[in-house]
Design a protein around this motif. Structure first.
Motif, PDB file in Angstrom:
ATOM      1  N   ARG A  36       0.844  -1.202   0.000  1.00 17.54           N
ATOM      2  CA  ARG A  36       0.000   0.000   0.000  1.00 17.54           C
ATOM      3  C   ARG A  36       0.880   1.252   0.000  1.00 17.54           C
ATOM      4  O   ARG A  36       0.623   2.193  -0.743  1.00 17.54           O
ATOM      5  CB  ARG A  36      -0.924   0.001   1.237  1.00 17.54           C
ATOM      6  CG  ARG A  36      -2.017   1.071   1.145  1.00 17.54           C
ATOM      7  CD  ARG A  36      -2.857   1.128   2.394  1.00 17.54           C
ATOM      8  NE  ARG A  36      -4.125   1.810   2.198  1.00 17.54           N
ATOM      9  CZ  ARG A  36      -4.267   3.133   2.183  1.00 17.54           C
ATOM     10  NH1 ARG A  36      -3.223   3.916   2.365  1.00 17.54           N
ATOM     11  NH2 ARG A  36      -5.453   3.672   1.986  1.00 17.54           N
ATOM     12  N   LYS A  47       0.711  13.277  -7.787  1.00 17.31           N
ATOM     13  CA  LYS A  47       0.024  14.480  -7.303  1.00 17.31           C
ATOM     14  C   LYS A  47       0.983  15.675  -7.284  1.00 17.31           C
ATOM     15  O   LYS A  47       0.597  16.789  -7.633  1.00 17.31           O
ATOM     16  CB  LYS A  47      -0.593  14.240  -5.923  1.00 17.31           C
ATOM     17  CG  LYS A  47      -1.757  13.238  -6.007  1.00 17.31           C
ATOM     18  CD  LYS A  47      -2.769  13.391  -4.896  1.00 17.31           C
ATOM     19  CE  LYS A  47      -2.250  12.964  -3.575  1.00 17.31           C
ATOM     20  NZ  LYS A  47      -3.342  12.780  -2.596  1.00 17.31           N
ATOM     21  N   ASP A  56      -6.506  14.576   0.210  1.00 19.50           N
ATOM     22  CA  ASP A  56      -7.775  14.657  -0.523  1.00 19.50           C
ATOM     23  C   ASP A  56      -8.881  14.223   0.446  1.00 19.50           C
ATOM     24  O   ASP A  56      -9.227  13.038   0.539  1.00 19.50           O
ATOM     25  CB  ASP A  56      -7.721  13.738  -1.754  1.00 19.50           C
ATOM     26  CG  ASP A  56      -8.989  13.810  -2.595  1.00 19.50           C
ATOM     27  OD1 ASP A  56     -10.042  14.260  -2.083  1.00 19.50           O
ATOM     28  OD2 ASP A  56      -8.938  13.393  -3.771  1.00 19.50           O
ATOM     29  N   GLU A  60     -10.714  10.570   1.288  1.00 26.34           N
ATOM     30  CA  GLU A  60     -10.558   9.964   2.620  1.00 26.34           C
ATOM     31  C   GLU A  60     -11.919   9.614   3.224  1.00 26.34           C
ATOM     32  O   GLU A  60     -12.094   8.531   3.778  1.00 26.34           O
ATOM     33  CB  GLU A  60      -9.826  10.927   3.563  1.00 26.34           C
ATOM     34  CG  GLU A  60      -8.364  11.095   3.220  1.00 26.34           C
ATOM     35  CD  GLU A  60      -7.707  12.223   4.012  1.00 26.34           C
ATOM     36  OE1 GLU A  60      -8.127  12.497   5.157  1.00 26.34           O
ATOM     37  OE2 GLU A  60      -6.776  12.834   3.474  1.00 26.34           O
TER      38      GLU A  60
END
Ligand code: ISJ
Length: 105
Positions: A36, A47, A56, A60
């Protein structure tokens, strides 16, 4: 006496078996988290290049709702699931801020 001793052996064997399963599951957790974080590092670079903010909050909030529902389905405390996800996301955002700073220098 003998039966107590036998009980003790039985419990110790059960305990060892359960701990073996815990060890395997902890390894899965660590591997899953590593994957992850590898993915979120790529997202952080994307980004930063696209000049998007590190966090963001809408994404979330969707993730929290999704994870809470999954936790409920599987018998995990949804409050715990939310706290755990927020803990990870906080770390991810630190990483994204660091990537953004690196790109600005
Ligand atoms: C990974 C992202 O960056 C941040 C981290 C998130 C996460 O770890 O799930 C979710 C949203 C963002 O605040 C993303 O925008 O997808």
């Amino acid at each position: 006496m003998t039966s107590n001793h036998d009980d003790q052996e039985y419990y110790l064997a059960q305990l060892e078996q359960e701990r073996h399963t815990i060890d395997n599951l902890d390894a899965v957790l660590v591997h899953t988290l590593a994957e992850r974080f590898r993915c979120t590092q790529r997202v952080g670079r994307l980004k930063a290049e696209a000049k998007l903010p590190p966090a963001d909050p809408q994404r979330e909030a969707r993730q929290v709702q999704r994870l809470r529902a999954k936790a409920e389905e599987s018998g995990l405390d949804p409050e715990f699931a939310e706290k755990f996800l927020n803990f990870i996301i906080k770390e991810v955002i630190h990483h994204h801020e660091a990537i953004r700073k690196e790109q600005q220098n």
